[in-house]
Design a protein around this motif. Structure first.
Motif, PDB file in Angstrom:
ATOM      1  N   ILE A  54       6.244  13.428  16.080  1.00 54.00           N
ATOM      2  CA  ILE A  54       4.843  12.998  16.094  1.00 54.00           C
ATOM      3  C   ILE A  54       4.262  13.038  14.684  1.00 54.00           C
ATOM      4  O   ILE A  54       3.526  12.127  14.272  1.00 54.00           O
ATOM      5  N   VAL A  55       4.616  14.076  13.926  1.00 60.11           N
ATOM      6  CA  VAL A  55       4.170  14.145  12.525  1.00 60.11           C
ATOM      7  C   VAL A  55       4.708  12.946  11.750  1.00 60.11           C
ATOM      8  O   VAL A  55       3.982  12.282  10.990  1.00 60.11           O
ATOM      9  N   GLY A  56       6.007  12.656  11.938  1.00 56.51           N
ATOM     10  CA  GLY A  56       6.610  11.511  11.259  1.00 56.51           C
ATOM     11  C   GLY A  56       5.965  10.198  11.658  1.00 56.51           C
ATOM     12  O   GLY A  56       5.739   9.321  10.821  1.00 56.51           O
ATOM     13  N   VAL A  57       5.652  10.055  12.945  1.00 55.38           N
ATOM     14  CA  VAL A  57       5.008   8.835  13.435  1.00 55.38           C
ATOM     15  C   VAL A  57       3.613   8.686  12.834  1.00 55.38           C
ATOM     16  O   VAL A  57       3.225   7.594  12.410  1.00 55.38           O
ATOM     17  N   VAL A  58       2.855   9.769  12.793  1.00 54.51           N
ATOM     18  CA  VAL A  58       1.502   9.713  12.224  1.00 54.51           C
ATOM     19  C   VAL A  58       1.562   9.299  10.749  1.00 54.51           C
ATOM     20  O   VAL A  58       0.816   8.414  10.302  1.00 54.51           O
ATOM     21  N   LEU A  59       2.464   9.929   9.990  1.00 58.66           N
ATOM     22  CA  LEU A  59       2.619   9.560   8.583  1.00 58.66           C
ATOM     23  C   LEU A  59       3.096   8.114   8.459  1.00 58.66           C
ATOM     24  O   LEU A  59       2.655   7.372   7.570  1.00 58.66           O
ATOM     25  N   GLY A  60       3.992   7.721   9.366  1.00 60.59           N
ATOM     26  CA  GLY A  60       4.495   6.349   9.354  1.00 60.59           C
ATOM     27  C   GLY A  60       3.402   5.340   9.659  1.00 60.59           C
ATOM     28  O   GLY A  60       3.355   4.257   9.058  1.00 60.59           O
ATOM     29  N   ILE A  61       2.517   5.672  10.594  1.00 59.49           N
ATOM     30  CA  ILE A  61       1.411   4.773  10.929  1.00 59.49           C
ATOM     31  C   ILE A  61       0.470   4.621   9.734  1.00 59.49           C
ATOM     32  O   ILE A  61      -0.031   3.519   9.454  1.00 59.49           O
ATOM     33  N   VAL A  62       0.242   5.726   9.027  1.00 66.60           N
ATOM     34  CA  VAL A  62      -0.582   5.653   7.814  1.00 66.60           C
ATOM     35  C   VAL A  62       0.077   4.723   6.802  1.00 66.60           C
ATOM     36  O   VAL A  62      -0.581   3.852   6.196  1.00 66.60           O
ATOM     37  N   ALA A  63       1.413   4.892   6.619  1.00 65.48           N
ATOM     38  CA  ALA A  63       2.146   4.032   5.686  1.00 65.48           C
ATOM     39  C   ALA A  63       2.098   2.577   6.135  1.00 65.48           C
ATOM     40  O   ALA A  63       1.917   1.664   5.320  1.00 65.48           O
ATOM     41  N   LEU A  64       2.258   2.357   7.429  1.00 67.63           N
ATOM     42  CA  LEU A  64       2.188   0.993   7.968  1.00 67.63           C
ATOM     43  C   LEU A  64       0.830   0.375   7.680  1.00 67.63           C
ATOM     44  O   LEU A  64       0.735  -0.784   7.246  1.00 67.63           O
ATOM     45  N   PHE A  65      -0.232   1.128   7.936  1.00 61.79           N
ATOM     46  CA  PHE A  65      -1.586   0.607   7.708  1.00 61.79           C
ATOM     47  C   PHE A  65      -1.799   0.278   6.233  1.00 61.79           C
ATOM     48  O   PHE A  65      -2.329  -0.788   5.894  1.00 61.79           O
ATOM     49  N   VAL A  66      -1.377   1.185   5.351  1.00 64.75           N
ATOM     50  CA  VAL A  66      -1.580   0.974   3.915  1.00 64.75           C
ATOM     51  C   VAL A  66      -0.839  -0.280   3.452  1.00 64.75           C
ATOM     52  O   VAL A  66      -1.399  -1.156   2.778  1.00 64.75           O
ATOM     53  N   PHE A  67       0.459  -0.372   3.802  1.00 64.35           N
ATOM     54  CA  PHE A  67       1.254  -1.503   3.327  1.00 64.35           C
ATOM     55  C   PHE A  67       0.883  -2.811   4.010  1.00 64.35           C
ATOM     56  O   PHE A  67       1.128  -3.886   3.459  1.00 64.35           O
ATOM     57  N   SER A  68       0.309  -2.728   5.187  1.00 58.81           N
ATOM     58  CA  SER A  68      -0.140  -3.954   5.846  1.00 58.81           C
ATOM     59  C   SER A  68      -1.394  -4.518   5.187  1.00 58.81           C
ATOM     60  O   SER A  68      -1.718  -5.695   5.356  1.00 58.81           O
ATOM     61  N   ARG A  69      -2.094  -3.676   4.420  1.00 60.88           N
ATOM     62  CA  ARG A  69      -3.318  -4.112   3.743  1.00 60.88           C
ATOM     63  C   ARG A  69      -3.073  -4.504   2.287  1.00 60.88           C
ATOM     64  O   ARG A  69      -3.880  -5.222   1.703  1.00 60.88           O
ATOM     65  N   ILE A  70      -1.989  -4.015   1.698  1.00 67.40           N
ATOM     66  CA  ILE A  70      -1.669  -4.346   0.312  1.00 67.40           C
ATOM     67  C   ILE A  70      -0.914  -5.675   0.282  1.00 67.40           C
ATOM     68  O   ILE A  70       0.079  -5.844   0.976  1.00 67.40           O
ATOM     69  N   ASP A  71      -1.382  -6.601  -0.522  1.00 65.66           N
ATOM     70  CA  ASP A  71      -0.704  -7.889  -0.660  1.00 65.66           C
ATOM     71  C   ASP A  71       0.755  -7.650  -1.048  1.00 65.66           C
ATOM     72  O   ASP A  71       1.046  -7.055  -2.086  1.00 65.66           O
ATOM     73  N   TYR A  72       1.670  -8.115  -0.208  1.00 65.32           N
ATOM     74  CA  TYR A  72       3.085  -7.831  -0.445  1.00 65.32           C
ATOM     75  C   TYR A  72       3.560  -8.352  -1.797  1.00 65.32           C
ATOM     76  O   TYR A  72       4.502  -7.813  -2.381  1.00 65.32           O
ATOM     77  N   TYR A  73       2.932  -9.404  -2.304  1.00 59.35           N
ATOM     78  CA  TYR A  73       3.392  -9.971  -3.577  1.00 59.35           C
ATOM     79  C   TYR A  73       3.179  -8.997  -4.734  1.00 59.35           C
ATOM     80  O   TYR A  73       3.896  -9.048  -5.738  1.00 59.35           O
ATOM     81  N   LYS A  74       2.210  -8.095  -4.579  1.00 55.35           N
ATOM     82  CA  LYS A  74       1.970  -7.092  -5.618  1.00 55.35           C
ATOM     83  C   LYS A  74       3.121  -6.076  -5.678  1.00 55.35           C
ATOM     84  O   LYS A  74       3.274  -5.377  -6.688  1.00 55.35           O
ATOM     85  N   LEU A  75       3.886  -5.971  -4.601  1.00 50.71           N
ATOM     86  CA  LEU A  75       5.006  -5.027  -4.576  1.00 50.71           C
ATOM     87  C   LEU A  75       6.172  -5.497  -5.437  1.00 50.71           C
ATOM     88  O   LEU A  75       7.077  -4.716  -5.734  1.00 50.71           O
ATOM     89  N   LYS A  76       6.152  -6.764  -5.816  1.00 52.26           N
ATOM     90  CA  LYS A  76       7.269  -7.311  -6.590  1.00 52.26           C
ATOM     91  C   LYS A  76       7.471  -6.553  -7.894  1.00 52.26           C
ATOM     92  O   LYS A  76       8.609  -6.310  -8.315  1.00 52.26           O
ATOM     93  N   SER A  77       6.375  -6.153  -8.521  1.00 52.32           N
ATOM     94  CA  SER A  77       6.481  -5.433  -9.801  1.00 52.32           C
ATOM     95  C   SER A  77       6.982  -4.006  -9.631  1.00 52.32           C
ATOM     96  O   SER A  77       7.426  -3.380 -10.597  1.00 52.32           O
ATOM     97  N   PHE A  78       6.910  -3.485  -8.396  1.00 44.96           N
ATOM     98  CA  PHE A  78       7.381  -2.118  -8.138  1.00 44.96           C
ATOM     99  C   PHE A  78       8.803  -2.088  -7.579  1.00 44.96           C
ATOM    100  O   PHE A  78       9.352  -1.013  -7.358  1.00 44.96           O
ATOM    101  N   ALA A  79       9.375  -3.266  -7.333  1.00 45.33           N
ATOM    102  CA  ALA A  79      10.676  -3.333  -6.670  1.00 45.33           C
ATOM    103  C   ALA A  79      11.770  -2.650  -7.485  1.00 45.33           C
ATOM    104  O   ALA A  79      12.543  -1.836  -6.958  1.00 45.33           O
ATOM    105  N   THR A  80      11.849  -2.975  -8.770  1.00 45.94           N
ATOM    106  CA  THR A  80      12.910  -2.387  -9.602  1.00 45.94           C
ATOM    107  C   THR A  80      12.734  -0.878  -9.785  1.00 45.94           C
ATOM    108  O   THR A  80      13.707  -0.119  -9.592  1.00 45.94           O
ATOM    109  N   PRO A  81      11.539  -0.370 -10.145  1.00 51.33           N
ATOM    110  CA  PRO A  81      11.386   1.094 -10.253  1.00 51.33           C
ATOM    111  C   PRO A  81      11.706   1.826  -8.963  1.00 51.33           C
ATOM    112  O   PRO A  81      12.367   2.872  -8.986  1.00 51.33           O
ATOM    113  N   LEU A  82      11.260   1.287  -7.815  1.00 50.89           N
ATOM    114  CA  LEU A  82      11.525   1.955  -6.537  1.00 50.89           C
ATOM    115  C   LEU A  82      13.015   1.981  -6.241  1.00 50.89           C
ATOM    116  O   LEU A  82      13.547   3.001  -5.770  1.00 50.89           O
TER     117      LEU A  82
END
Length: 373
Positions: A54-82
């Motif tokens: 349940i803790v993992g799911v709650v944290l995962g839902i937060v992550a899902l919400f955050v990444f669903s709101r961030i324009d995915y194209y902005k993640l392109k610049s973070f792809a190599t460092p990640l």
């Protein structure tokens, strides 16, 4: 190479979101049923797995919400460092005294009370990196051996070496399949792909023959009745669970195999408990949900106007679909046991967190799909 054009965003795909939510909620319910006995024996807390999930799911839902709101194209610049961070963490596991060894494999980093599996981050990191790389190369360059296949093989090869050192053959297989799907969609040369597949098969057989536990799993797969109390114990118990469920199952919570017969009933083997408690109907329903997810995800990929988003959709969808296929196929004896969790359902904090983060990105991609189709 298709470039991304700015436009008014659509709402995220409600069907895709519903399928993800259904799998996650169903997973929590099944962990509450399947994990109580084993948790009570191992941790003296029947709800140990449930509370942590349940803790993992709650944290995962937060992550899902955050990444669903961030324009995915902005993640392109973070792809190599990640991606390189995930490689560094996989390397850190190999340093004696840092990685945690369990069941003969070193796959976890303990950060205080938190246990973290870097390979789960590596899946997401690889998908982001390959999406950025493929979209920057263009289909014409991807077909060339030196500019396309060779650097692609180098990326997969580095990941493979680090995963084999743990060892984690199951995760490696998933990542190779996902990377292969992305490379194929990117216009990879079929001759290169098939040649690499043949070489990979030879290397796989070599690795299996050189490892006793991998060889034993292959022998049990080829001879299902081999050593049912030893080498073949897990698959025998899984098949007993699935078979005893019949058409309608024994009922939610009524599994017999979870009483310390089936190893990892809330983890890698949870599909066997699903088959036992919910029967053929319940097991088929789970398969159908994953198939619906596959259809929706790949359909989405065909409607994304830019290459980076298209590769992201293919990679993220393939991650969940291929891993589900491998887990289910292994549990019912169609392939040798691999030890990978059933995505979005099996117990595992790292798995659910990064899977939902990836699904958040996929949902954000869905907001940019062409509305006229």
């Amino acid at each position: 190479m298709k470039q991304r054009k700015s436009k008014q965003l659509a709402p995220m795909d409600p069907i895709l979101l519903g399928l993800i939510g259904l799998l996650v909620v169903f997973g929590v319910v099944m962990i509450a049923s399947a994990g109580t006995v084993y948790a009570d024996i191992r941790y003296e807390d029947a709800y140990f797995f449930l509370k942590r999930q349940i803790v993992g799911v709650v944290l995962g839902i937060v992550a899902l919400f955050v990444f669903s709101r961030i324009d995915y194209y902005k993640l392109k610049s973070f792809a190599t460092p990640l991606f390189f961070i995930s490689l560094i963490l996989l390397t850190v596991l190999l340093i004696p005294g840092i990685g945690t060894n369990a069941y003969g494999a070193t796959r976890w980093l303990n950060l205080g009370p938190v246990s973290f599996q870097p390979s789960e981050l590596a899946k997401l990191g690889m998908i982001l990196y390959l999406s950025a790389w493929l979209s920057s190369r263009g289909a014409r360059n991807i077909t060339r051996f030196s500019e396309g296949f060779l650097p692609f093989a180098a990326v997969v090869g580095v990941i493979g070496i680090l995963l084999l050192a743990q060892p984690d053959m199951g995760t490696l297989m998933i990542m190779v399949m996902v990377a292969g799907a992305m490379f194929f969609v990117g216009g990879g040369n079929l001759q290169h792909i098939f040649s690499a597949g043949g070489i990979g098969l030879v290397l796989l057989l070599f690795l299996i023959r050189g490892s006793e536990y991998r060889w034993n799993r292959l022998m049990v797969f080829l001879q299902p009745g081999l050593d049912p109390q030893g080498k073949g114990y897990q698959i025998q118990q899984a098949l007993i669970a699935v078979g005893s469920g019949g058409i309608f199952g024994l009922g939610l919570g009524n599994s017999h195999q979870k009483f310390n017969y089936l190893p990892e009933p809330a983890g890698d083997s949870i599909f066997a408990i699903i088959g036992e408690e919910l029967g053929l109907i319940g097991a088929l329903a789970v398969v159908l949900v994953f198939l619906a997810f596959a259809f929706r995800g790949y359909r989405l990929a065909s409607r994304i106007p830019d290459d980076f988003g298209r590769f992201l959709a293919v990679g993220l969808t393939s991650w969940i679909v291929f891993q589900a296929f491998v887990n289910i196929a292994a549990i019912i004896g169609l392939i040798p046991l691999t030890g990978v969790p059933l995505p979005l359902i099996s117990y595992g904090g790292s798995s659910i967190l990064f899977s939902l983060a990836g699904m958040g990105i996929l949902l954000n991609v869905s907001r940019h799909a062409r509305m006229d189709e």
